[in-house]
Design a protein around this motif. Structure first.
Motif, PDB file in Angstrom:
ATOM      1  N   ALA A 323       0.833  -1.196   0.000  1.00  0.00           N
ATOM      2  CA  ALA A 323       0.000   0.000   0.000  1.00  0.00           C
ATOM      3  C   ALA A 323       0.862   1.238   0.000  1.00  0.00           C
ATOM      4  O   ALA A 323       1.869   1.302   0.706  1.00  0.00           O
ATOM      5  CB  ALA A 323      -0.902   0.008   1.227  1.00  0.00           C
ATOM      6  N   GLU A 356       6.246   2.883  -2.684  1.00  0.00           N
ATOM      7  CA  GLU A 356       5.149   2.419  -1.855  1.00  0.00           C
ATOM      8  C   GLU A 356       5.688   1.789  -0.582  1.00  0.00           C
ATOM      9  O   GLU A 356       6.822   1.358  -0.520  1.00  0.00           O
ATOM     10  CB  GLU A 356       4.277   1.411  -2.604  1.00  0.00           C
ATOM     11  CG  GLU A 356       5.004   0.184  -3.042  1.00  0.00           C
ATOM     12  CD  GLU A 356       5.651   0.408  -4.381  1.00  0.00           C
ATOM     13  OE1 GLU A 356       5.087  -0.039  -5.354  1.00  0.00           O
ATOM     14  OE2 GLU A 356       6.720   1.026  -4.433  1.00  0.00           O
ATOM     15  N   THR A 395      -8.405  -2.586   4.224  1.00  0.00           N
ATOM     16  CA  THR A 395      -8.633  -2.212   2.828  1.00  0.00           C
ATOM     17  C   THR A 395     -10.013  -2.652   2.351  1.00  0.00           C
ATOM     18  O   THR A 395     -10.273  -2.687   1.153  1.00  0.00           O
ATOM     19  CB  THR A 395      -7.562  -2.849   1.914  1.00  0.00           C
ATOM     20  OG1 THR A 395      -7.636  -4.272   2.031  1.00  0.00           O
ATOM     21  CG2 THR A 395      -6.179  -2.377   2.286  1.00  0.00           C
ATOM     22  N   TYR A 432      -3.423   3.027  -3.655  1.00  0.00           N
ATOM     23  CA  TYR A 432      -3.140   1.674  -3.170  1.00  0.00           C
ATOM     24  C   TYR A 432      -2.736   0.788  -4.347  1.00  0.00           C
ATOM     25  O   TYR A 432      -3.345   0.850  -5.411  1.00  0.00           O
ATOM     26  CB  TYR A 432      -4.421   1.166  -2.513  1.00  0.00           C
ATOM     27  CG  TYR A 432      -4.492  -0.302  -2.180  1.00  0.00           C
ATOM     28  CD1 TYR A 432      -3.823  -0.823  -1.087  1.00  0.00           C
ATOM     29  CD2 TYR A 432      -5.281  -1.160  -2.948  1.00  0.00           C
ATOM     30  CE1 TYR A 432      -3.929  -2.167  -0.769  1.00  0.00           C
ATOM     31  CE2 TYR A 432      -5.390  -2.504  -2.639  1.00  0.00           C
ATOM     32  CZ  TYR A 432      -4.714  -2.996  -1.542  1.00  0.00           C
ATOM     33  OH  TYR A 432      -4.825  -4.319  -1.224  1.00  0.00           O
TER      34      TYR A 432
END
Length: 476
Positions: A323, A356, A395, A432
């Motif tokens: 993420a 990320e 999520t 994401y």
């Protein structure tokens, strides 16, 4: 008695005969669709593209042969490659002996020559070229068989449950089957996913090596609102057509399969357009790509994720959740127990890292280039996030996906650009990425998360599509 004396009677008979002739033609035209529907090969469906409601259905879920409507999926996969950056419109694809030897219709490609991607697209859309279809398949997957397997996986991913592909062009194969409902889903999906590339289907003619190729779709330019998409014919299938129509703020996708002739097929399609387009919604889009109203078809209850190049619906054996959270984009919709959201709220001044953040206790964040003066608190945040386990990150809920690429950096760049293009809608949404592994490749889904409702996700997609981004809402 001379003929002149019979003049009024003769003229009356002639006029009466003309009237009877007009009536006979009118009746014949009116009954063409009925004859079409009586054909055992016939199947048809009309779907309101805005609401997903099925307005008309006749044998819509019965197996049929797709013929050259197959090429819609061939182009769908090619558009995936373009979107992922592995191909461009000017990329050259080699023509093999096998590809050059495909039966007509074809471009007449020479063995050893090269075909530009854009010429291949135009060749499929207008000429319905079988040789160009094989060139595409071999260039992307190495063989028709491998490419057909990818086509079928992609079909499953977008909800085409009753479709199996065995080749990229639609030439006869008893195991290559589809349904009218599945083709309507594909016709809707290709324009939802690739609004920019979908415009190719509206090409009425194209000149290749000095030869003009007209589109086989006779409705283009003749029926108001028709902008594509594809026809098809083999003996086993009859005459097929998938059509997209936008008129008077209404939007439908219609399919007619199994026409006895191109004329009766087109007549049936025109009848369906005239009869059911007025029944379509004139409002804004209110539904994802899910259909309702066909009782004998089990449509998915949840919108499937966008199919991605070389991806399968199978998850990796040991999936790693990745993420990327923008410190200035922490969503207020994040659940209270979302540790990333809490940390970002506490340290909102921390600049977003270039890479990320990997939420996996066994994987550290990828090292980035040394910054001139890094923020003192950045490293602790990265360490905290890196120490989280995938299950610690919330999520769940509605996501919107805009792409899937072979690089995490590309996915992040696409997301940032998309956020800039739809800032009012996406400013407070986290970006994401999630890997999807196949045997040969890992691709990275590019998504925005943090939508509390499906309406919020669809509204965000609508804004992105205005900015020419493909978008799809999915619940996870």
């Amino acid at each position: 008695m001379g003929l002149r004396n019979f003049g009024p009677i003769w003229r009356l008979k002639k006029t009466f005969g003309q009237v009877l002739g007009i009536i006979a033609v009118t009746v014949a035209l009116a009954t063409l669709p009925s004859i079409a529907e009586a054909n055992s090969k016939y199947a048809g469906i009309v779907v309101d593209a805005k609401t997903g409601k099925v307005l008309y259905s006749n044998s819509a879920n019965e197996p049929r042969f797709p013929a050259s409507t197959t090429k819609i999926m061939t182009l769908y996969v090619l558009f995936e490659e373009l979107e992922a950056g592995r191909l461009s419109l000017n990329s050259k694809m080699k023509v093999s002996r096998y590809a050059a030897g495909r039966p007509p219709t074809k471009l007449g490609l020479k063995v050893g020559s090269s075909l530009l991607v854009k010429d291949a697209i135009y060749g499929l859309v207008t000429k319905s070229a079988n040789d160009a279809s094989t060139v595409i398949a071999e260039h992307i997957s190495g063989s028709e068989q491998a490419f057909a397997r990818r086509m079928t996986r992609t079909a499953r991913a977008i909800g085409m449950r009753n479709t199996t592909f065995k080749n990229p062009h639609g030439l006869p194969n008893s195991k290559q089957v589809t349904t009218a409902a599945d083709l309507a889903l594909l016709g809707r999906a290709v324009q939802e996913r690739f609004p920019k590339y979908y415009e190719f289907f509206n090409t009425r003619s194209y000149t290749f090596h000095g030869r003009r190729m007209g589109n086989h779709n006779n409705l283009l330019g003749r029926v108001q609102g028709v902008d594509g998409i594809k026809t098809g014919y083999i003996n086993a299938s009859g005459f097929n057509i998938v059509t997209n129509v936008k008129r008077d703020k209404r939007h439908i996708v219609a399919v007619v399969l199994g026409g006895r002739t191109a004329r009766t097929r087109d007549a049936q399609m025109v009848k369906l357009i005239n009869q059911y387009l007025p029944k379509a919604s004139r409002g804004s889009r209110t539904a994802p790509m899910l259909y309702a109203g066909v009782k004998d078809y089990k449509f998915p209850k949840v919108a499937p994720a966008i199919p991605v190049a070389k991806a399968t619906t199978q998850q990796a054996d040991e999936p790693t959740l990745m993420a990327y959270a923008n410190a200035n984009g922490a969503t207020p919709n994040s659940k209270p127990n979302d540790p990333i959201a809490r940390m970002l709220e506490q340290q909102a001044a921390v600049p977003a890292p270039r890479k990320e953040l990997v939420a996996n206790s066994l994987a550290a964040p990828e090292a980035s280039a040394p910054a001139a003066s890094p923020a003192p608190s950045a490293a602790p945040v990265e360490r905290q996030i890196a120490s989280l386990k995938p299950e610690d990150i919330n999520t769940s809920g509605w996501h919107i996906q805009i792409s899937a690429t072979d690089s995490q950096d590309k996915a992040i760049k696409l997301l940032k650009n998309a956020r800039a293009a739809a800032a009012s809608t996406l400013r407070n949404k986290r970006i994401y990425t999630e890997p999807v592994k196949s045997k040969k490749q890992t691709l990275y889904r590019a998504r925005f998360i943090g939508f509390e409702t499906k309406t919020a996700a669809w509204d965000a997609c609508a804004e992105l599509k205005k900015a020419k981004y493909s978008c799809y809402a999915v619940y996870q």
